[in-house]
Design a protein around this motif. Sequence first.
Motif, short mmCIF file in Angstrom:
data_model
loop_
_atom_site.label_atom_id
_atom_site.label_comp_id
_atom_site.label_asym_id
_atom_site.label_seq_id
_atom_site.Cartn_x
_atom_site.Cartn_y
_atom_site.Cartn_z
N SER A 137 7.44 104.75 -64.70
CA SER A 137 6.91 103.55 -63.94
C SER A 137 6.09 103.06 -64.90
CB SER A 137 6.43 104.31 -62.46
OG SER A 137 7.45 104.64 -62.27
N TRP A 138 6.59 101.58 -64.73
CA TRP A 138 5.86 100.68 -65.77
C TRP A 138 5.22 99.98 -64.38
CZ3 TRP A 138 3.22 101.73 -70.94
CH2 TRP A 138 4.48 102.48 -71.65
N PRO A 139 3.93 99.55 -63.45
CA PRO A 139 3.74 98.97 -62.87
C PRO A 139 3.74 97.49 -62.81
CG PRO A 139 2.29 100.43 -62.34
CD PRO A 139 3.05 100.55 -63.59
N GLY A 140 4.58 95.98 -62.86
CA GLY A 140 4.47 94.54 -63.23
C GLY A 140 5.58 94.96 -64.47
N SER A 141 6.57 96.04 -65.29
CA SER A 141 7.12 95.62 -66.02
C SER A 141 8.08 96.18 -65.71
CB SER A 141 6.37 96.46 -67.46
OG SER A 141 6.45 95.69 -68.84
N ARG A 142 8.24 97.14 -66.39
CA ARG A 142 9.78 97.75 -65.53
C ARG A 142 9.73 99.24 -65.05
NH1 ARG A 142 8.17 98.59 -71.10
NH2 ARG A 142 8.03 101.10 -71.61
N ALA A 143 11.04 99.65 -64.97
CA ALA A 143 11.22 100.80 -64.03
C ALA A 143 12.20 101.70 -65.10
CB ALA A 143 11.99 100.54 -62.60
N GLN A 144 12.31 102.78 -65.99
CA GLN A 144 13.96 103.07 -66.24
C GLN A 144 13.59 104.94 -66.04
OE1 GLN A 144 11.26 102.58 -70.42
NE2 GLN A 144 13.51 103.34 -71.67
N ILE A 145 14.98 104.88 -66.47
CA ILE A 145 15.58 105.88 -66.01
C ILE A 145 16.89 105.84 -66.87
CG2 ILE A 145 17.13 107.24 -64.23
CD1 ILE A 145 16.23 105.54 -62.44
N ASP A 146 17.04 108.18 -67.67
CA ASP A 146 17.08 108.07 -68.64
C ASP A 146 18.07 109.56 -68.06
OD1 ASP A 146 18.50 108.91 -70.84
OD2 ASP A 146 16.85 108.41 -72.50
N ALA A 147 19.37 109.76 -68.13
CA ALA A 147 19.59 111.04 -67.29
C ALA A 147 21.27 111.00 -67.92
CB ALA A 147 20.05 110.16 -66.03
N VAL A 148 21.42 112.42 -68.61
CA VAL A 148 22.76 112.99 -69.05
C VAL A 148 23.20 113.45 -67.70
CG1 VAL A 148 23.48 114.57 -70.45
CG2 VAL A 148 21.40 113.48 -71.54
N GLN A 157 38.80 122.83 -64.20
CA GLN A 157 37.31 122.71 -65.13
C GLN A 157 37.44 122.05 -66.33
OE1 GLN A 157 35.10 124.92 -64.48
NE2 GLN A 157 36.15 125.28 -62.91
N ALA A 158 38.26 120.77 -66.16
CA ALA A 158 37.89 119.77 -66.79
C ALA A 158 36.46 118.80 -66.66
CB ALA A 158 38.97 118.20 -66.96
N VAL A 159 35.58 118.64 -67.25
CA VAL A 159 34.42 118.07 -67.94
C VAL A 159 34.49 116.68 -68.89
CG1 VAL A 159 33.67 119.32 -69.37
CG2 VAL A 159 32.50 118.55 -67.44
N LEU A 160 33.20 116.56 -67.87
CA LEU A 160 33.12 114.79 -68.67
C LEU A 160 31.59 115.01 -69.00
CD1 LEU A 160 33.87 111.94 -70.54
CD2 LEU A 160 33.92 110.97 -68.04
N THR A 161 31.19 114.54 -70.00
CA THR A 161 29.35 114.77 -70.05
C THR A 161 29.02 112.85 -70.84
OG1 THR A 161 28.92 116.93 -70.41
CG2 THR A 161 27.55 115.30 -71.00
N CYS A 162 28.54 112.24 -69.51
CA CYS A 162 27.63 111.21 -70.29
C CYS A 162 26.55 110.42 -70.12
CB CYS A 162 28.51 110.01 -69.54
SG CYS A 162 30.23 110.12 -69.86
N ARG A 163 25.67 109.73 -70.99
CA ARG A 163 24.44 109.61 -71.00
C ARG A 163 23.90 108.26 -69.84
NH1 ARG A 163 21.19 106.66 -74.43
NH2 ARG A 163 18.54 107.24 -74.55
N SER A 164 23.51 107.77 -69.92
CA SER A 164 23.15 106.51 -69.19
C SER A 164 21.91 106.26 -69.23
CB SER A 164 23.27 106.74 -67.20
OG SER A 164 24.71 106.28 -67.67
N ALA A 165 21.11 104.89 -69.53
CA ALA A 165 19.68 104.79 -69.75
C ALA A 165 19.87 103.50 -69.55
CB ALA A 165 18.88 104.67 -71.47
N VAL A 166 18.78 103.21 -68.41
CA VAL A 166 18.53 101.93 -67.37
C VAL A 166 17.36 101.19 -67.54
CG1 VAL A 166 19.80 101.14 -65.12
CG2 VAL A 166 20.90 102.50 -66.06
N SER A 167 16.84 100.07 -67.55
CA SER A 167 15.41 99.75 -67.91
C SER A 167 15.69 98.33 -66.80
CB SER A 167 14.86 99.55 -69.30
OG SER A 167 13.93 99.74 -69.04
N GLU A 168 15.25 98.49 -65.76
CA GLU A 168 14.77 97.33 -64.61
C GLU A 168 13.71 96.60 -64.74
OE1 GLU A 168 17.47 96.13 -62.43
OE2 GLU A 168 18.88 97.13 -63.16
N PRO A 169 13.65 95.69 -65.32
CA PRO A 169 12.35 94.56 -64.80
C PRO A 169 12.11 94.84 -63.10
CG PRO A 169 14.12 93.44 -65.14
CD PRO A 169 15.37 94.50 -65.28
N VAL A 170 10.82 94.70 -63.40
CA VAL A 170 10.28 94.52 -61.82
C VAL A 170 8.79 94.14 -61.88
CG1 VAL A 170 10.78 96.54 -61.63
CG2 VAL A 170 7.97 96.88 -62.65
#
Length: 235
Positions: A137-148, A157-170
């Motif tokens: 959490s960067w006040p006045g800048s961005r909210a950032q979430i990086d998740a696997v 039991q088939a599985v799909l594994t991915c990654r999302s990296a999101v940065s939202e300006p605030v």
Amino acid sequence: MTFARVPRTMRAAALSALLIAALAACSSPPSHFYTLSAGDQSPDAVRTASNPAFLIEVPPVDVPPQVAKNQFVVQTGPTQVQVLEQERWASLPGDEIRRALSSSLTQQLGTIDVYGSPYPDRVPVYRVSVNVQRFESWPGSRAQIDAVWSVRAVRTQAVLTCRSAVSEPVSGGYDALAEGHRRAVQRIATEIAAAVRNLAAAPARGAAVTCPASTSGPSAAPSTAPSASNTATKG
């Protein structure tokens, strides 16, 4: 033994001091509470979910231990954070993220989250597991979430594994910061929903499933080359 009489003016001063102290204790800054949930499902989403083609499970979400608390933990520099006592999440961040993901996924997919509940054997179930590796959490800048995250077909039991990296300006203010995190979670939910649809269609299509095109920007887009991390596998 004799006792000295306390002058009336001194007694009044003492009472005034106690009253001032009591008022000061009552005038401490109020706490503000924030949530990542967008609200109740729409009537259309509820009707669609009454007889879904498949079900989902969204178990508890893991978050970094340094932010696993009700207080806002904001970045004040690359290696420095500040814990804000008056700015708080309505529940722990992991619970907030899980609830927001569950709500968004059930609406997007027209299904039901059956985590912790029994479900019929004949209906396919897809388990969505999320490990948040960065929640900044960067006040006045961005909210950032990086998740696997992964989507697993419980039956096959088939599985799909991915990654999302999101940065939202605030903008400035903690309301904007909470809203930025809410938008980031919604973007991750959209990517997960696409993966669930792809995995659900895979048996009929007879093809390998890869991670969906990322909505979080070129820097976070997964590779399209088959690998253990972005192709549906058995196990």
